[in-house]
Scaffold this motif. Structure first.
Motif, PDB file in Angstrom:
ATOM      1  N   SER A  18       7.662  37.139   9.141  1.00 54.58           N
ATOM      2  CA  SER A  18       6.608  36.226   8.688  1.00 54.58           C
ATOM      3  C   SER A  18       7.174  35.130   7.787  1.00 54.58           C
ATOM      4  O   SER A  18       6.692  33.993   7.799  1.00 54.58           O
ATOM      5  N   HIS A  19       8.193  35.466   7.017  1.00 56.79           N
ATOM      6  CA  HIS A  19       8.841  34.475   6.163  1.00 56.79           C
ATOM      7  C   HIS A  19       9.453  33.363   7.008  1.00 56.79           C
ATOM      8  O   HIS A  19       9.303  32.170   6.693  1.00 56.79           O
ATOM      9  N   VAL A  20      10.111  33.722   8.092  1.00 58.47           N
ATOM     10  CA  VAL A  20      10.724  32.736   8.987  1.00 58.47           C
ATOM     11  C   VAL A  20       9.648  31.880   9.657  1.00 58.47           C
ATOM     12  O   VAL A  20       9.800  30.657   9.794  1.00 58.47           O
ATOM     13  N   VAL A  21       8.528  32.512  10.072  1.00 58.14           N
ATOM     14  CA  VAL A  21       7.437  31.771  10.715  1.00 58.14           C
ATOM     15  C   VAL A  21       6.830  30.763   9.740  1.00 58.14           C
ATOM     16  O   VAL A  21       6.584  29.596  10.090  1.00 58.14           O
ATOM     17  N   LYS A  22       6.590  31.176   8.508  1.00 54.75           N
ATOM     18  CA  LYS A  22       6.044  30.264   7.493  1.00 54.75           C
ATOM     19  C   LYS A  22       6.991  29.100   7.245  1.00 54.75           C
ATOM     20  O   LYS A  22       6.564  27.949   7.101  1.00 54.75           O
ATOM     21  N   LEU A  23       8.283  29.397   7.199  1.00 58.75           N
ATOM     22  CA  LEU A  23       9.278  28.353   6.983  1.00 58.75           C
ATOM     23  C   LEU A  23       9.279  27.366   8.143  1.00 58.75           C
ATOM     24  O   LEU A  23       9.372  26.146   7.945  1.00 58.75           O
ATOM     25  N   LEU A  24       9.150  27.883   9.354  1.00 55.97           N
ATOM     26  CA  LEU A  24       9.125  27.024  10.536  1.00 55.97           C
ATOM     27  C   LEU A  24       7.925  26.088  10.513  1.00 55.97           C
ATOM     28  O   LEU A  24       8.049  24.880  10.757  1.00 55.97           O
ATOM     29  N   PHE A  25       6.743  26.618  10.203  1.00 59.38           N
ATOM     30  CA  PHE A  25       5.544  25.782  10.164  1.00 59.38           C
ATOM     31  C   PHE A  25       5.611  24.775   9.012  1.00 59.38           C
ATOM     32  O   PHE A  25       5.082  23.662   9.120  1.00 59.38           O
ATOM     33  N   ALA A  26       6.244  25.150   7.913  1.00 61.40           N
ATOM     34  CA  ALA A  26       6.426  24.208   6.801  1.00 61.40           C
ATOM     35  C   ALA A  26       7.307  23.036   7.230  1.00 61.40           C
ATOM     36  O   ALA A  26       7.025  21.881   6.899  1.00 61.40           O
ATOM     37  N   LEU A  27       8.359  23.332   7.988  1.00 59.71           N
ATOM     38  CA  LEU A  27       9.240  22.270   8.479  1.00 59.71           C
ATOM     39  C   LEU A  27       8.510  21.363   9.463  1.00 59.71           C
ATOM     40  O   LEU A  27       8.712  20.145   9.460  1.00 59.71           O
ATOM     41  N   VAL A  28       7.657  21.936  10.303  1.00 56.69           N
ATOM     42  CA  VAL A  28       6.868  21.137  11.243  1.00 56.69           C
ATOM     43  C   VAL A  28       5.922  20.207  10.483  1.00 56.69           C
ATOM     44  O   VAL A  28       5.780  19.018  10.811  1.00 56.69           O
ATOM     45  N   ALA A  29       5.280  20.730   9.443  1.00 54.87           N
ATOM     46  CA  ALA A  29       4.371  19.913   8.633  1.00 54.87           C
ATOM     47  C   ALA A  29       5.119  18.758   7.972  1.00 54.87           C
ATOM     48  O   ALA A  29       4.611  17.627   7.896  1.00 54.87           O
ATOM     49  N   VAL A  30       6.332  19.024   7.504  1.00 55.68           N
ATOM     50  CA  VAL A  30       7.146  17.980   6.892  1.00 55.68           C
ATOM     51  C   VAL A  30       7.484  16.892   7.892  1.00 55.68           C
ATOM     52  O   VAL A  30       7.445  15.691   7.579  1.00 55.68           O
ATOM     53  N   MET A  31       7.783  17.283   9.131  1.00 52.99           N
ATOM     54  CA  MET A  31       8.134  16.305  10.161  1.00 52.99           C
ATOM     55  C   MET A  31       6.934  15.442  10.548  1.00 52.99           C
ATOM     56  O   MET A  31       7.077  14.258  10.867  1.00 52.99           O
ATOM     57  N   VAL A  32       5.738  16.023  10.522  1.00 56.44           N
ATOM     58  CA  VAL A  32       4.541  15.271  10.889  1.00 56.44           C
ATOM     59  C   VAL A  32       4.277  14.143   9.901  1.00 56.44           C
ATOM     60  O   VAL A  32       3.887  13.030  10.295  1.00 56.44           O
ATOM     61  N   ILE A  33       4.478  14.380   8.630  1.00 58.88           N
ATOM     62  CA  ILE A  33       4.246  13.346   7.601  1.00 58.88           C
ATOM     63  C   ILE A  33       5.583  12.947   6.966  1.00 58.88           C
ATOM     64  O   ILE A  33       5.685  12.785   5.748  1.00 58.88           O
ATOM     65  N   ARG A  34       6.606  12.757   7.788  1.00 57.42           N
ATOM     66  CA  ARG A  34       7.966  12.602   7.287  1.00 57.42           C
ATOM     67  C   ARG A  34       8.132  11.428   6.324  1.00 57.42           C
ATOM     68  O   ARG A  34       8.978  11.477   5.440  1.00 57.42           O
ATOM     69  N   GLY A  35       7.346  10.360   6.492  1.00 67.43           N
ATOM     70  CA  GLY A  35       7.480   9.231   5.583  1.00 67.43           C
ATOM     71  C   GLY A  35       7.064   9.549   4.161  1.00 67.43           C
ATOM     72  O   GLY A  35       7.511   8.906   3.207  1.00 67.43           O
ATOM     73  N   TYR A  36       6.178  10.535   4.004  1.00 67.60           N
ATOM     74  CA  TYR A  36       5.658  10.899   2.686  1.00 67.60           C
ATOM     75  C   TYR A  36       6.126  12.280   2.240  1.00 67.60           C
ATOM     76  O   TYR A  36       5.892  12.676   1.100  1.00 67.60           O
ATOM     77  N   ALA A  37       6.767  13.013   3.142  1.00 71.47           N
ATOM     78  CA  ALA A  37       7.037  14.430   2.906  1.00 71.47           C
ATOM     79  C   ALA A  37       7.974  14.668   1.725  1.00 71.47           C
ATOM     80  O   ALA A  37       7.709  15.512   0.865  1.00 71.47           O
ATOM     81  N   LEU A  38       9.097  13.938   1.669  1.00 74.74           N
ATOM     82  CA  LEU A  38      10.080  14.210   0.618  1.00 74.74           C
ATOM     83  C   LEU A  38       9.522  13.913  -0.763  1.00 74.74           C
ATOM     84  O   LEU A  38       9.737  14.683  -1.712  1.00 74.74           O
ATOM     85  N   ALA A  39       8.807  12.806  -0.897  1.00 77.37           N
ATOM     86  CA  ALA A  39       8.188  12.497  -2.193  1.00 77.37           C
ATOM     87  C   ALA A  39       7.198  13.591  -2.576  1.00 77.37           C
ATOM     88  O   ALA A  39       7.147  14.022  -3.743  1.00 77.37           O
ATOM     89  N   LEU A  40       6.407  14.058  -1.612  1.00 75.44           N
ATOM     90  CA  LEU A  40       5.412  15.094  -1.876  1.00 75.44           C
ATOM     91  C   LEU A  40       6.075  16.409  -2.245  1.00 75.44           C
ATOM     92  O   LEU A  40       5.713  17.048  -3.249  1.00 75.44           O
TER      93      LEU A  40
END
Length: 276
Positions: free
Chosen positions: A225-247
């Motif tokens: 489950s830890h790996v799955v959560k990490l994967l979905f977190a990375l997907v969310a970051v890619m979706v809003i990549r222009g704002y993700a790092l600042a956030l």
């Protein structure tokens, strides 16, 4: 005085890569015009925003080198006091001076109205980064598990500032420059960012605990489950990549005091050491 006999080559090259990225982050940011000379045409404005973005990415690449040099040193069993000292010297440039200089270039309106204040804030940020790194060297021993930091780590502080360069680039448009709907957001961020930098600088020299994200999230064996959560977190970051790092970096920086206040006020836990 004991002469230095040998130096671990590979970790040292990664550490110097960190320094070079920090140096060129300053060089690229220096190409940004002075506040009174900011371009109004869309094409020239996009070039300015691109310079800010490149400077920020160089700071993030410096973080990658900073993470790899320690890993390579441990893997090759070549950790040394020389490497630790060199790492801190390079970090002062990449995560202290470079983001401080970038901060000034990110806020042309604030810099135009408060010329002395913005440079004082930037100098304070760089000084706090140097103090944070010096304290880390003095207080950290080889026996530490490195699961937590005392105070906001300097790469996290640098990322919290540099991430907004990517936000500013994302808000800009090749045709309109900064669109009407984004003008207010851009103006507000320019006013808030210097004050945010002061808070981040204070968090660096505080005693508020922060987790070592790499050691706690990526190292060792974890549940499925830890790996799955990490994967979905990375997907969310890619979706809003222009704002993700600042956030991400801003949330990480602010999570320390929020967690401290939650433990102190709600859970009534006793703080074992002072905040500052």
């Amino acid at each position: 005085m004991r002469p230095l006999r040998a130096i671990a080559v590979l970790p040292t090259m990664f550490t110097l890569g960190n320094l070079v990225c920090g140096f060129f982050a300053i060089v690229v940011a220096s190409r940004v015009p002075a506040p009174a000379e900011w371009p109004v045409e869309a094409a020239a404005l996009m070039k300015t925003m691109d310079d800010l973005r490149q400077s920020a990415w160089l700071i993030f690449i410096a973080m990658l080198f900073d993470a790899l040099d320690g890993y390579v040193a441990r893997l090759s069993r070549t950790s040394s006091d020389f490497g630790a000292e060199l790492d801190s010297l390079c970090d002062v440039v990449s995560f202290g001076v470079a983001p401080a200089f970038l901060l000034v270039k990110l806020c042309p309106q604030f810099a135009y109205l408060h010329r002395e204040a913005v440079w004082i804030i930037a100098a304070t940020f760089a000084a706090c980064a140097a103090l944070r790194l010096a304290r880390f060297n003095v207080e950290t021993s080889d026996e530490d598990e490195h699961l937590h930091f005392s105070g906001l780590p300097s790469p996290g502080a640098a990322g919290a500032i540099a991430g907004f360069a990517l936000v500013f680039y994302t808000l800009a448009d090749p045709v309109e420059g900064i669109p009407t709907y984004a003008t207010k957001v851009h103006s507000v961020l320019q006013s808030v960012l210097p004050m945010f930098a002061v808070l981040v600088a204070l968090l660096m020299v505080s005693r508020i605990p922060y987790p070592h994200v790499v050691n706690q999230v990526f190292r060792g064996q974890r549940s499925f489950s830890h790996v799955v959560k990490l994967l979905f977190a990375l997907v969310a970051v890619m979706v809003i990549r222009g704002y993700a790092l600042a956030l991400v970096f801003s949330v990480f920086a602010l999570s320390g005091p929020v967690r401290y206040l939650w433990d102190k006020v709600v859970r009534h836990r006793v703080q074992e050491e002072p905040i500052f």
